[in-house]
Design a protein around this motif. Structure first.
Motif, short mmCIF file in Angstrom:
data_model
loop_
_atom_site.label_atom_id
_atom_site.label_comp_id
_atom_site.label_asym_id
_atom_site.label_seq_id
_atom_site.Cartn_x
_atom_site.Cartn_y
_atom_site.Cartn_z
N VAL A 1 0.90 -0.95 -0.18
CA VAL A 1 -0.45 -0.14 0.07
C VAL A 1 0.71 1.16 -0.13
CG1 VAL A 1 -1.88 1.58 1.77
CG2 VAL A 1 -1.81 -1.14 1.18
N LYS A 2 0.89 1.91 -0.72
CA LYS A 2 1.13 3.78 -0.88
C LYS A 2 0.36 4.60 -1.14
CE LYS A 2 4.73 6.64 -0.92
NZ LYS A 2 5.00 7.03 0.97
N THR A 3 0.51 5.87 0.06
CA THR A 3 -0.63 6.38 -0.35
C THR A 3 0.72 8.15 -0.53
OG1 THR A 3 -0.69 7.24 1.85
CG2 THR A 3 -2.58 5.96 1.28
N PHE A 4 -0.63 9.09 -0.88
CA PHE A 4 0.14 10.19 -0.72
C PHE A 4 -1.27 11.07 -0.28
CE2 PHE A 4 2.15 8.37 -4.38
CZ PHE A 4 3.44 8.14 -4.66
N GLY A 5 -1.14 11.69 0.62
CA GLY A 5 -2.43 12.39 0.98
C GLY A 5 -3.81 11.54 1.86
N GLY A 6 -4.46 11.68 0.97
CA GLY A 6 -6.06 10.70 0.72
C GLY A 6 -5.47 10.19 -0.65
N LEU A 7 -4.79 10.36 -1.55
CA LEU A 7 -5.33 9.12 -2.60
C LEU A 7 -4.20 7.75 -2.43
CD1 LEU A 7 -4.43 10.47 -6.13
CD2 LEU A 7 -3.00 8.80 -5.45
N LYS A 8 -4.75 6.91 -2.75
CA LYS A 8 -4.21 5.37 -2.66
C LYS A 8 -3.81 5.10 -3.70
CE LYS A 8 -5.49 2.02 0.77
NZ LYS A 8 -6.62 1.38 1.85
N ALA A 9 -2.33 4.86 -4.15
CA ALA A 9 -1.93 4.89 -5.75
C ALA A 9 -1.79 3.31 -5.49
CB ALA A 9 -0.61 5.55 -5.58
N LEU A 10 -0.90 2.80 -4.86
CA LEU A 10 -0.73 1.35 -4.47
C LEU A 10 -1.78 0.74 -3.65
CD1 LEU A 10 2.78 0.83 -5.11
CD2 LEU A 10 1.15 0.48 -6.82
N ASN A 11 -2.87 -0.14 -3.38
CA ASN A 11 -4.69 -0.48 -2.38
C ASN A 11 -4.01 -2.21 -3.32
OD1 ASN A 11 -6.21 -1.12 -1.49
ND2 ASN A 11 -7.06 -0.51 -2.64
N PRO B 1 -3.54 2.63 -17.18
CA PRO B 1 -3.37 3.46 -17.60
C PRO B 1 -2.87 4.96 -16.85
CG PRO B 1 -5.39 2.92 -17.02
CD PRO B 1 -4.58 1.74 -16.21
N ASN B 2 -3.17 6.03 -16.89
CA ASN B 2 -1.99 6.95 -16.52
C ASN B 2 -2.73 7.18 -15.13
OD1 ASN B 2 -2.13 8.82 -19.56
ND2 ASN B 2 -0.40 8.20 -19.13
N GLY B 3 -1.22 7.24 -14.32
CA GLY B 3 -1.83 7.36 -13.01
C GLY B 3 -2.47 6.23 -11.99
N SER B 4 -2.40 4.96 -13.03
CA SER B 4 -2.46 3.67 -12.08
C SER B 4 -1.52 3.29 -11.67
CB SER B 4 -3.03 2.42 -13.30
OG SER B 4 -1.87 2.32 -13.73
N GLY B 5 -0.94 3.48 -11.53
CA GLY B 5 0.53 3.57 -10.05
C GLY B 5 1.68 2.56 -10.27
N LYS B 6 1.96 2.53 -11.74
CA LYS B 6 3.51 1.48 -12.51
C LYS B 6 4.29 2.57 -11.66
CE LYS B 6 1.75 2.63 -16.08
NZ LYS B 6 0.36 3.54 -16.17
N SER B 7 4.92 3.99 -11.74
CA SER B 7 6.14 4.40 -11.67
C SER B 7 6.15 4.50 -10.26
CB SER B 7 6.19 6.61 -11.75
OG SER B 7 6.14 5.34 -13.39
N THR B 8 4.64 4.56 -9.00
CA THR B 8 4.91 4.70 -7.23
C THR B 8 4.88 2.60 -7.51
OG1 THR B 8 2.94 5.53 -7.87
CG2 THR B 8 3.79 4.64 -5.57
N LEU B 9 5.16 1.86 -7.89
CA LEU B 9 5.25 0.95 -7.38
C LEU B 9 6.49 0.40 -7.74
CD1 LEU B 9 4.94 -2.11 -7.45
CD2 LEU B 9 4.06 -3.17 -9.59
#
Ligand code: ATP
Ligand code: MG
Length: 141
Positions: free
Chosen positions: A12-22, A39-47
């Motif tokens: 799990v990785k969140t940025f404030g209220g946004l759950k980038a990896l759930n 898709p764009n913003g789905s969390g690939k780079s965050t992963l």
């Protein structure tokens, strides 16, 4: 049996209220070439950033080659063979090709500020890396 090289478990990785990896879980098999699409913003780079130590996960576990690497720093992971590159990669433009290649190997004495200050004239690993790169390029041609 083909083993898992990378294992991501319930990250799990969140940025404030946004759950980038759930609750993200996946396995990357040894000797595979694996891509991640979404898709764009789905969390690939965050992963990628979480696996490579550029971001810390809120929870979950990451294993590489059987050892847990969750929360390891990116410079530690580099020495285990894990690093991320960026979408726009470029060389150091004021250096020659061979100088750029000599930057890559880890554990160079010149990376220590103290060593570099005390041995300004000779960073002896440079000679070794120079030879290595020279041999490698001549064997390719
Ligand atoms: N440092 C950050 N601070 C706040 N929000 C972020 C940060 N990094 C990413 N996000 C948000 O997290 C979500 C996932 O972003 P991420 O960059 O991981 O997606 P992506 O799948 O790589 O997208 P793209 O295909 O555009 O590269 C997005 O909503 C993004 O705005
Ligand atoms: Mg991205």
């Amino acid at each position: 049996m083909i083993k898992n090289l990378v294992q991501v478990e319930s990250v799990v990785k969140t940025f404030g209220g946004l759950k980038a990896l759930n609750d993200c879980s996946l396995e990357i098999k040894e000797k595979s070439i694996t891509g991640i699409i979404g898709p764009n913003g789905s969390g690939k780079s965050t992963l990628f950033n979480v696996i490579t130590g550029n971001l810390k996960p809120d929870s979950g576990k990451i294993t590489y080659n059987g050892s847990e690497i969750t929360n390891k720093e990116s410079h530690e992971l580099f020495h285990q063979g894990i690093l991320r590159t960026f979408q726009i990669a470029h060389e150091f433009t004021n250096m020659t090709v061979i100088e750029n290649l000599m930057v890559v190997p880890g554990n160079q004495k010149g990376e220590s500020l103290l060593y570099a200050l005390m041995n300004k004239k000779k960073i002896d690993k440079d000679d070794e890396n120079h030879k290595r790169k020279g041999n490698r390029s001549s064997s390719i041609s």
